[in-house]
Design a protein around this motif. Structure first.
Motif, mmCIF file in Angstrom:
data_model
loop_
_atom_site.group_PDB
_atom_site.id
_atom_site.type_symbol
_atom_site.label_atom_id
_atom_site.label_comp_id
_atom_site.label_asym_id
_atom_site.label_seq_id
_atom_site.Cartn_x
_atom_site.Cartn_y
_atom_site.Cartn_z
ATOM 1 N N THR A 43 0.808 -1.007 -0.558
ATOM 2 C CA THR A 43 -0.405 0.150 0.055
ATOM 3 C C THR A 43 0.564 1.116 -0.136
ATOM 4 O O THR A 43 0.585 2.238 -0.388
ATOM 5 C CB THR A 43 -0.974 -0.125 1.123
ATOM 6 N N ALA A 44 1.877 1.166 1.289
ATOM 7 C CA ALA A 44 2.925 2.122 0.210
ATOM 8 C C ALA A 44 3.166 2.307 -0.760
ATOM 9 O O ALA A 44 3.502 3.663 -0.929
ATOM 10 C CB ALA A 44 3.972 2.148 1.246
ATOM 11 N N ALA A 45 3.815 1.587 -1.399
ATOM 12 C CA ALA A 45 3.975 1.713 -3.026
ATOM 13 C C ALA A 45 3.313 1.920 -4.090
ATOM 14 O O ALA A 45 3.400 2.801 -4.775
ATOM 15 C CB ALA A 45 4.785 0.100 -3.597
ATOM 16 N N LEU A 46 1.784 1.746 -3.782
ATOM 17 C CA LEU A 46 0.208 1.900 -4.663
ATOM 18 C C LEU A 46 0.268 3.829 -4.291
ATOM 19 O O LEU A 46 -0.721 4.264 -5.125
ATOM 20 C CB LEU A 46 -1.084 0.876 -4.442
ATOM 21 N N GLY A 47 0.307 3.922 -2.208
ATOM 22 C CA GLY A 47 0.249 5.586 -2.640
ATOM 23 C C GLY A 47 1.037 5.720 -2.709
ATOM 24 O O GLY A 47 0.512 7.576 -3.691
ATOM 25 N N VAL A 100 2.201 10.845 -7.364
ATOM 26 C CA VAL A 100 2.025 11.131 -8.215
ATOM 27 C C VAL A 100 1.176 11.499 -9.400
ATOM 28 O O VAL A 100 1.733 12.089 -9.725
ATOM 29 C CB VAL A 100 3.908 9.961 -9.051
ATOM 30 N N CYS A 101 1.093 10.138 -9.711
ATOM 31 C CA CYS A 101 -0.086 10.678 -10.956
ATOM 32 C C CYS A 101 -1.503 11.544 -10.407
ATOM 33 O O CYS A 101 -1.764 12.241 -10.779
ATOM 34 C CB CYS A 101 -1.402 8.932 -10.969
ATOM 35 N N ALA A 102 -1.755 11.493 -8.758
ATOM 36 C CA ALA A 102 -2.550 13.231 -8.732
ATOM 37 C C ALA A 102 -1.770 13.797 -9.010
ATOM 38 O O ALA A 102 -2.422 15.242 -9.648
ATOM 39 C CB ALA A 102 -3.110 12.952 -7.279
ATOM 40 N N PHE A 103 -0.443 14.018 -8.692
ATOM 41 C CA PHE A 103 -0.187 15.627 -8.679
ATOM 42 C C PHE A 103 0.061 15.783 -10.486
ATOM 43 O O PHE A 103 -0.314 16.819 -10.650
ATOM 44 C CB PHE A 103 1.937 15.263 -8.683
ATOM 45 N N VAL A 104 0.424 15.425 -10.920
ATOM 46 C CA VAL A 104 0.976 14.925 -12.552
ATOM 47 C C VAL A 104 -1.038 15.919 -12.716
ATOM 48 O O VAL A 104 -1.278 16.556 -14.003
ATOM 49 C CB VAL A 104 1.059 14.126 -13.276
ATOM 50 N N TYR A 105 -1.977 15.146 -12.237
ATOM 51 C CA TYR A 105 -3.203 15.278 -12.690
ATOM 52 C C TYR A 105 -3.405 16.923 -12.584
ATOM 53 O O TYR A 105 -3.708 17.412 -13.519
ATOM 54 C CB TYR A 105 -4.361 14.307 -12.198
ATOM 55 N N VAL A 106 -3.061 16.916 -11.018
ATOM 56 C CA VAL A 106 -3.707 18.974 -10.490
ATOM 57 C C VAL A 106 -3.029 19.620 -11.366
ATOM 58 O O VAL A 106 -3.040 20.595 -11.397
ATOM 59 C CB VAL A 106 -3.852 18.575 -9.465
ATOM 60 N N LYS A 107 -1.100 19.184 -11.589
ATOM 61 C CA LYS A 107 -0.989 20.067 -12.449
ATOM 62 C C LYS A 107 -1.933 21.092 -13.636
ATOM 63 O O LYS A 107 -1.189 21.832 -14.221
ATOM 64 C CB LYS A 107 0.946 19.094 -12.395
ATOM 65 N N ARG A 108 -1.910 19.295 -14.762
ATOM 66 C CA ARG A 108 -2.806 19.812 -15.816
ATOM 67 C C ARG A 108 -3.652 20.775 -15.586
ATOM 68 O O ARG A 108 -3.725 21.310 -16.066
ATOM 69 C CB ARG A 108 -3.558 18.367 -16.357
ATOM 70 N N LEU A 109 -4.022 20.095 -14.842
ATOM 71 C CA LEU A 109 -5.354 21.275 -14.195
ATOM 72 C C LEU A 109 -5.248 22.561 -14.637
ATOM 73 O O LEU A 109 -5.883 23.708 -15.137
ATOM 74 C CB LEU A 109 -6.226 21.052 -13.089
ATOM 75 N N ALA A 112 -4.972 7.434 -4.232
ATOM 76 C CA ALA A 112 -4.191 8.199 -3.313
ATOM 77 C C ALA A 112 -4.549 8.256 -1.628
ATOM 78 O O ALA A 112 -4.009 7.573 -0.520
ATOM 79 C CB ALA A 112 -3.219 9.426 -3.698
ATOM 80 N N ILE A 113 -5.442 9.388 -1.339
ATOM 81 C CA ILE A 113 -6.144 8.969 -0.324
ATOM 82 C C ILE A 113 -7.045 7.432 0.257
ATOM 83 O O ILE A 113 -6.530 7.113 1.716
ATOM 84 C CB ILE A 113 -7.851 9.111 -0.081
ATOM 85 N N PHE A 131 -3.015 1.870 4.001
ATOM 86 C CA PHE A 131 -1.588 1.753 4.680
ATOM 87 C C PHE A 131 -1.246 2.183 6.177
ATOM 88 O O PHE A 131 -0.573 1.457 6.491
ATOM 89 C CB PHE A 131 -0.433 3.294 4.339
ATOM 90 N N TYR A 132 -2.133 3.084 6.903
ATOM 91 C CA TYR A 132 -2.522 2.925 8.138
ATOM 92 C C TYR A 132 -2.664 1.686 9.001
ATOM 93 O O TYR A 132 -1.874 1.415 9.701
ATOM 94 C CB TYR A 132 -3.371 4.591 8.484
#
Length: 165
Positions: free
Chosen positions: A26-30, A35-44, A98-99, A105-106
């Protein structure tokens, strides 16, 4: 030279349990979904915004009109198309992923640290972000399903401007 028994060899190795494996997974998937969420928000952030998006409550009002099948202006149709295309993007689902991964993970990390002891309520606090991320993903899916209604929407006629001659 002395031969070591298999028990001696195993004690020197890390002993991964199911909870340790799930915590690492879950740490790796998170991290990947973050990273994908960061890329998406930067595109927006980098694109030009619709003029209607500056109005408070326009998002909710446009989607309500679309769900009820009311006639809409061209600006509202364009804004609804932008909202729907944003929610249909694969990267949009990386935010709830990510959330969810943070919550999982917790939970898995707490279960790993218990080493078989009885879990307390504190262990399952990670369920709260997992539930909220599920709700967010469902809301994105609901908006994405409006694509068919967008093609059937009727346009309102723009008011004729009165010119002074």
């Amino acid at each position: 030279m002395m031969q070591r028994s298999t028990a001696d060899q195993r004690s020197g190795m890390l002993n991964f349990s199911l909870w340790a494996f799930l915590t690492i997974l879950t740490a790796a998937l998170g991290l990947a979904s973050g990273v994908c969420a960061f890329v998406y928000v930067k595109r927006l952030e980098g694109r030009t915004h619709a003029p209607l998006s500056e109005d408070v409550g326009a998002h909710k009002a446009v989607l309500r009109k679309l769900r009820k099948g009311e006639s809409m202006s061209q600006d509202e149709v364009d804004y609804a198309a932008q909202i729907i295309s944003d929610s249909r993007s694969f990267l949009a689902y990386s935010i709830p992923a990510a959330i969810f991964a943070v919550g999982a993970f917790y939970v898995f990390g707490c279960l790993f640290e218990l080493h078989g002891a009885t879990p307390s309520v504190r262990t399952f606090i990670g369920g709260i972000p997992m539930l909220t991320s599920t709700n967010l993903a469902i809301q994105l899916l609901r908006v994405a399903q409006l694509k068919g209604r967008l093609q059937k929407v009727s346009l309102t006629e723009p008011a004729a401007s009165v010119g002074v001659t």
